[in-house]
Structures are given as structure tokens and as C-alpha cells.
Design an enzyme around this catalytic site. Structure first.
Site, PDB file in Angstrom:
ATOM      1  CD  GLU A 162       4.216   0.407   7.147  1.00  0.00           C
ATOM      2  OE1 GLU A 162       4.841   0.647   8.095  1.00  0.00           O
ATOM      3  OE2 GLU A 162       3.831   1.430   6.134  1.00  0.00           O
TER       4      GLU A 162
ATOM      5  CG  ASP B  52      -0.260   0.064   2.538  1.00  0.00           C
ATOM      6  OD1 ASP B  52       1.013  -0.665   2.655  1.00  0.00           O
ATOM      7  OD2 ASP B  52      -0.624   0.919   3.402  1.00  0.00           O
TER       8      ASP B  52
HETATM    9 ZN   LIG Z   1       6.495   2.164   4.178  1.00  0.00          ZN
END
Ligand SMILES: [Zn+2]
Length: 359
Positions: A129, A74
Site C-alpha cells: 500500500e 506493509d
Molecule cells: Zn496506511
């Protein structure tokens, strides 16, 4: 599956550009996860598993060691910086070029081009994340399929400017409350001031001498700091409550309980009525003494640096897998509108990993 084809024969820099042009802001990783899964499934030497938008691929060659190469797929929200652009100076611009599609490209290139590594390999591609910790795909895989993440050593390909960053410090946030008694400030002797009661807490913080322990050859730097003070009722009232929030950043030779015990000890004797652990993420040992880690340091060169902030290496550490960060891209450029990476660093990181995994 309606996947977008991902050509793993592209060189690592072109592959990075391709990955950037497949947008994957946190929460919208499915198309990219599909493309990665399809590309990995076409490689006969890998066995591929998927959990949500997290893809794990493994070799089963019966090697004596297993190494994990992990990266999040992401990005932070796009800021008019997609599609990617390569300029004349060889700089690749765009959202995720640095953090961390260049690292993901390196993972994919190693997956495609090292069918017979000297250590068994596990490739982890995970989502979410860049958002709240409870959404983190690596955490979800660790909870649902901890066996998928087993290994002797892990490398997270987060941007580190080609340096090895070992372990990470833990972080603990505690609320310290002092109490008093409300009264009209014109007759303050009728009450007890909770803000004044916090004075010894602030004195201890100001006088605190943090440790700089050396662990596996890396010097860490701890810190104990007030990050907020709350108190006060009205302009004419003696306050009956004051909260000092302290943040303890601690080296990974302390565990969670030791960190809490240390903070209690620092404030022993202060008039604290409540001690509330507000937030906590444990650190991770660098594990640089492990043979696989030592061989890695030798292959990539340079002097390992400690990681002061908290990173996902800690999730591997919690599973008993020592982990480091190592990736192309300057971490100071992550999340910026003018995010970019020197394109030549990407195949360079790939080459060093390949040297390590084929020596
Ligand atoms: Zn990163």
C-alpha cells in the site's frame, strides 16, 4: 510453510507489538502474510483465500449483510525503530505501530474472537500500500478476484485517531499547454510569447472559488491549484511553449468525467493548445446512509469527518462498496521515525468494533 506463529489470544496491543516485530516493508511482506494466513486457517469459522501476499478470510453464516474489514500489512522502510518498545506511559513505539499494524491487530482480534458476528465478515490483509499504486495488493485482488471483496460496507483500519473518516476526495492532474512562436528577445515582435499566453490561466486559478458541498452530512472542500509551471528556452529567446499543471481535488459527488468537464469549463476561452489528463484517481462516496454504516457510526461514536486526501476506500467504492477509514493511531505520526501509538487505543477500537458486530 515456515510460518512464524502469531498468537491471536494476545491482547490487541501486545499483538500489535508482535506484528511490528515481524518486519514487513513494502515488497517483503511474505513472512507476515504467511503468519497471518496460518493464524487465520486455524480458525474453523473462517474460509481463507490467498492471492500473492494478500490474504482474505470470510465467514459464511448466511447473514443479510456483509461487512469488510481491510488493512495493509506493509510499512514504510524501517528507520532504526524496530523492534517495538512499550514505555511507562503506555505508548507503543516502532515502525508500523500507527500505520497500520495496530489496525491489523484489531482485524485479527475480531477474526479470532467473534465467531458468530451479526453480519457476515470479510477480512482483507493486503500488501504494497505504501508504494506505487500499480503494486497495491488491494488493487490486485480487486482485479483478479472481485468477488472476494463483495460486501455492503467496508471499514479500512487506517489510523484516524479513533474518528470515522468517510469517503475520500478524487484527484485529477491536467497539463494545460499554451503555444507561441520563438524569436530573438531583441526582436520580440517577430515571435509570440507562450508564457504570456498562460496569464489568463493563472488569472482563472487565482479567482477560482471552490465548492464546499455537504454529502451524507460531511462537508468536503474542493481545490483547483497550479502545482507547476514550465516554460522558457534561453535567456534571449521568446518561449514558444508553456505548460501549467493544475491539480483538481474534488468532492465525491462528481465522477471522473464530470471532474474533467469542470476543469475544461473553468478554462474555457483561454488560449490552450493542449489539454492533457496526466493522472487521475476518482473519489469515493462516504455511503453513511447505508444501514450497516449507520449502525457502525452509532457503535463507534463521534462525528464522522470527511477525508480530503485519496485513500484505498476509493478502490472499494469502485467495486460498489461504500467504505470509511477508522482505526487507532494518530495519522500525523504515520511514517515518522518516532512513529507510535497510545496502546490503550488499540483494544478500545477492538471493543467498539465488537460491539457493532455483536449487538
Ligand atoms: Zn496506511
Amino acid at each position: 510453510m515456515a510460518e512464524t506463529p502469531l498468537d491471536l489470544s494476545l491482547d490487541a496491543a501486545r499483538l500489535t507489538a508482535r506484528l511490528v516485530d515481524l518486519p514487513s516493508e513494502s515488497g517483503d511482506e511474505k513472512p507476515l502474510a504467511d503468519a497471518i494466513e496460518a493464524a487465520l486457517r486455524s480458525l474453523p469459522h473462517l474460509s481463507v483465500d490467498r492471492h500473492g501476499n494478500n490474504v482474505v478470510a470470510r465467514t459464511y453464516l448466511g447473514r443479510s449483510e456483509r461487512v469488510v474489514l481491510a488493512g495493509h500489512i506493509d510499512t514504510v522502510p524501517i528507520a532504526e525503530n524496530v523492534p517495538s518498545r512499550l514505555d511507562e506511559e503506555g505508548v507503543l513505539w516502532g515502525c508500523g505501530t500507527c500505520d497500520m499494524k495496530s489496525g491489523v491487530a484489531v482485524q485479527l482480534r475480531i477474526a479470532a474472537t467473534v465467531p458468530e458476528p451479526n453480519r457476515d465478515l470479510t477480512f482483507v490483509f493486503y500488501d504494497n500500500e505504501e508504494v506505487a499504486a500499480h503494486l497495491n495488493g488491494l488493487g490486485h485482488v480487486a482485479a483478479a478476484h472481485p468477488d472476494w471483496l463483495e460486501g455492503d460496507f467496508a471499514v479500512l483500519l487506517e489510523p484516524t485517531d479513533g474518528q470515522v473518516e468517510g469517503g475520500c476526495q478524487g484527484t485529477l492532474r491536467v497539463k494545460l499547454r499554451t503555444k507561441g512562436e520563438r524569436a530573438h528577445s531583441a526582436r520580440s515582435w517577430m515571435g509570440a510569447n507562450a508564457i504570456h499566453a498562460a496569464a489568463p490561466i493563472l488569472e482563472r486559478l487565482a479567482a477560482y472559488e471552490p465548492r464546499r458541498p455537504v454529502i451524507d452530512g460531511l462537508e468536503y472542500r474542493e481545490g483547483l491549484n497550479a502545482v507547476a509551471v514550465e516554460g522558457g528556452v534561453a535567456g534571449n529567446v521568446i518561449p514558444d511553449l508553456c505548460t501549467v499543471t493544475v491539480n483538481f481535488r474534488y468532492a465525491p459527488d462528481r465522477d471522473e468525467q464530470e471532474a474533467i468537464a469542470h476543469v475544461r469549463e473553468v478554462f474555457e476561452g483561454c488560449p490552450i493548445e493542449e489539454f492533457v489528463v496526466d493522472d487521475h484517481s476518482p473519489g469515493a462516496l462516504p455511503g453513511l446512509s447505508h444501514p450497516a454504516a449507520r449502525a457502525f457510526i452509532e457503535a463507534v461514536g463521534g462525528t464522522p469527518q470527511p477525508k480530503f486526501g485519496w485513500t484505498d476506500v476509493s478502490r472499494f467504492s469502485a467495486l460498489g462498496v461504500p467504505a470509511v477509514n477508522y482505526g487507532p493511531g494518530n495519522p500525523l505520526l504515520a511514517h515518522k521515525r518516532d512513529e507510535r501509538v497510545l496502546a490503550s487505543m488499540i483494544p478500545e477500537a477492538e471493543r467498539r468494533l465488537r460491539d457493532w458486530l455483536t449487538a
